[in-house]
Scaffold this motif. Structure first.
Motif, PDB file in Angstrom:
ATOM      1  N   UNK A   1       0.840  -1.198   0.000  1.00 25.88           N
ATOM      2  CA  UNK A   1       0.000   0.000   0.000  1.00 25.88           C
ATOM      3  C   UNK A   1       0.874   1.246   0.000  1.00 25.88           C
ATOM      4  N   UNK A   2       0.253   2.363  -0.354  1.00 25.34           N
ATOM      5  CA  UNK A   2       0.881   3.666  -0.213  1.00 25.34           C
ATOM      6  C   UNK A   2      -0.166   4.623   0.338  1.00 25.34           C
ATOM      7  N   UNK A   3       0.288   5.594   1.096  1.00 25.55           N
ATOM      8  CA  UNK A   3      -0.608   6.587   1.668  1.00 25.55           C
ATOM      9  C   UNK A   3      -0.435   7.882   0.888  1.00 25.55           C
ATOM     10  N   UNK A   4      -1.511   8.359   0.267  1.00 27.67           N
ATOM     11  CA  UNK A   4      -1.473   9.573  -0.533  1.00 27.67           C
ATOM     12  C   UNK A   4      -2.116  10.715   0.246  1.00 27.67           C
ATOM     13  N   UNK A   5      -1.412  11.840   0.323  1.00 32.63           N
ATOM     14  CA  UNK A   5      -1.915  12.992   1.069  1.00 32.63           C
ATOM     15  C   UNK A   5      -3.126  13.594   0.371  1.00 32.63           C
ATOM     16  N   UNK A   6      -4.143  13.938   1.179  1.00 34.54           N
ATOM     17  CA  UNK A   6      -5.298  14.654   0.656  1.00 34.54           C
ATOM     18  C   UNK A   6      -4.909  16.109   0.455  1.00 34.54           C
ATOM     19  N   UNK A   7      -5.488  16.749  -0.554  1.00 34.37           N
ATOM     20  CA  UNK A   7      -5.219  18.158  -0.809  1.00 34.37           C
ATOM     21  C   UNK A   7      -5.857  18.986   0.305  1.00 34.37           C
ATOM     22  N   UNK A   8      -5.244  19.990   0.826  1.00 33.54           N
ATOM     23  CA  UNK A   8      -3.995  20.671   0.495  1.00 33.54           C
ATOM     24  C   UNK A   8      -2.827  20.247   1.377  1.00 33.54           C
ATOM     25  N   UNK A   9      -2.855  19.048   1.959  1.00 37.14           N
ATOM     26  CA  UNK A   9      -1.792  18.600   2.860  1.00 37.14           C
ATOM     27  C   UNK A   9      -0.626  18.009   2.072  1.00 37.14           C
ATOM     28  N   UNK A  10       0.584  18.102   2.651  1.00 36.52           N
ATOM     29  CA  UNK A  10       1.786  17.547   2.030  1.00 36.52           C
ATOM     30  C   UNK A  10       2.827  17.322   3.117  1.00 36.52           C
ATOM     31  N   UNK A  11       3.953  16.744   2.734  1.00 38.31           N
ATOM     32  CA  UNK A  11       5.063  16.572   3.673  1.00 38.31           C
ATOM     33  C   UNK A  11       4.989  15.287   4.463  1.00 38.31           C
ATOM     34  N   UNK A  12       5.864  15.180   5.456  1.00 35.30           N
ATOM     35  CA  UNK A  12       5.980  13.990   6.289  1.00 35.30           C
ATOM     36  C   UNK A  12       4.663  13.722   7.004  1.00 35.30           C
ATOM     37  N   UNK A  13       4.122  12.549   6.805  1.00 32.83           N
ATOM     38  CA  UNK A  13       2.847  12.107   7.389  1.00 32.83           C
ATOM     39  C   UNK A  13       1.703  13.078   7.102  1.00 32.83           C
ATOM     40  N   UNK A  14       1.828  13.821   5.996  1.00 32.68           N
ATOM     41  CA  UNK A  14       0.771  14.742   5.548  1.00 32.68           C
ATOM     42  C   UNK A  14       0.387  15.746   6.637  1.00 32.68           C
ATOM     43  N   UNK A  15       1.363  16.227   7.391  1.00 33.60           N
ATOM     44  CA  UNK A  15       1.084  17.137   8.491  1.00 33.60           C
ATOM     45  C   UNK A  15       1.127  18.611   8.093  1.00 33.60           C
ATOM     46  N   UNK A  16       1.698  18.922   6.947  1.00 31.99           N
ATOM     47  CA  UNK A  16       1.798  20.323   6.538  1.00 31.99           C
ATOM     48  C   UNK A  16       0.623  20.672   5.629  1.00 31.99           C
ATOM     49  N   UNK A  17       0.022  21.793   5.916  1.00 33.45           N
ATOM     50  CA  UNK A  17      -1.126  22.229   5.136  1.00 33.45           C
ATOM     51  C   UNK A  17      -0.731  23.411   4.269  1.00 33.45           C
ATOM     52  N   UNK A  18      -1.309  23.507   3.085  1.00 32.69           N
ATOM     53  CA  UNK A  18      -1.011  24.600   2.167  1.00 32.69           C
ATOM     54  C   UNK A  18      -0.033  24.141   1.104  1.00 32.69           C
ATOM     55  N   UNK A  19       0.587  25.105   0.453  1.00 27.39           N
ATOM     56  CA  UNK A  19       1.544  24.790  -0.611  1.00 27.39           C
ATOM     57  C   UNK A  19       2.955  25.143  -0.160  1.00 27.39           C
ATOM     58  N   UNK A  20       3.919  24.674  -0.903  1.00 26.48           N
ATOM     59  CA  UNK A  20       5.316  24.958  -0.601  1.00 26.48           C
ATOM     60  C   UNK A  20       5.571  26.455  -0.798  1.00 26.48           C
ATOM     61  N   UNK A  21       6.247  27.132   0.141  1.00 23.64           N
ATOM     62  CA  UNK A  21       6.479  28.584   0.041  1.00 23.64           C
ATOM     63  C   UNK A  21       7.590  28.910  -0.962  1.00 23.64           C
ATOM     64  N   UNK A  22       7.268  28.861  -2.240  1.00 23.57           N
ATOM     65  CA  UNK A  22       8.256  29.044  -3.306  1.00 23.57           C
ATOM     66  C   UNK A  22       8.856  30.448  -3.258  1.00 23.57           C
TER      67      UNK A  22
END
Length: 132
Positions: A82-103
């Motif tokens: 299995x793989x765990x895919x982050x729901x939008x707008x979460x990302x990062x380790x264990x999907x703990x970060x919300x929003x987008x990458x601060x480019x």
């Protein structure tokens, strides 16, 4: 059909990403990838073991569902994998970060540091350059 191959073991990651694999024949001494519980039907025929109908390991019927983090969804990734895919707008380790990458912030800091180091090196190394 892997029955004629002289395989002794199958590494767990051999079938990573094979989500549409439905029929697989392996030599009799080997287990089906992911174990018998990863397949609907496992039969032996002659010198081969036939694995048919890959089960969805994310379906929690009868067994515990795969433990994905809170902001993620489970997705099959091969037999018993299995793989765990982050729901939008979460990302990062264990999907703990919300929003987008601060480019913009990242590029601004990177540009400022590069400019500062360039000016520092230009100023300190300029005296070593010989004039024509």
């Amino acid at each position: 059909d892997l029955t004629e191959n002289p395989l002794t073991t199958l590494p767990d990651s051999s079938f990573l990403g094979f989500t549409h694999l439905q029929h697989l024949a392996v030599p009799l001494p080997l287990e089906c990838p992911g174990g018998s519980s990863a397949w609907e039907e496992v039969t032996t025929r002659g010198s081969s073991r036939l694995c048919q109908g890959q089960r969805n390991p994310c379906n929690g019927s009868g067994e515990l569902a795969w433990p994905c983090p809170e902001n993620a969804a489970c997705a099959p990734d091969g037999p018993g994998l299995v793989q765990c895919l982050c729901n939008s707008p979460f990302h990062g380790y264990k999907c703990l970060r919300e929003g987008t990458f601060p480019v913009l912030l990242f590029c601004g800091i990177l540009g400022a540091v590069t400019l500062a180091l360039s000016l520092l090196l230009w100023g300190t190394q300029r005296r070593k350059a010989k004039a024509p």
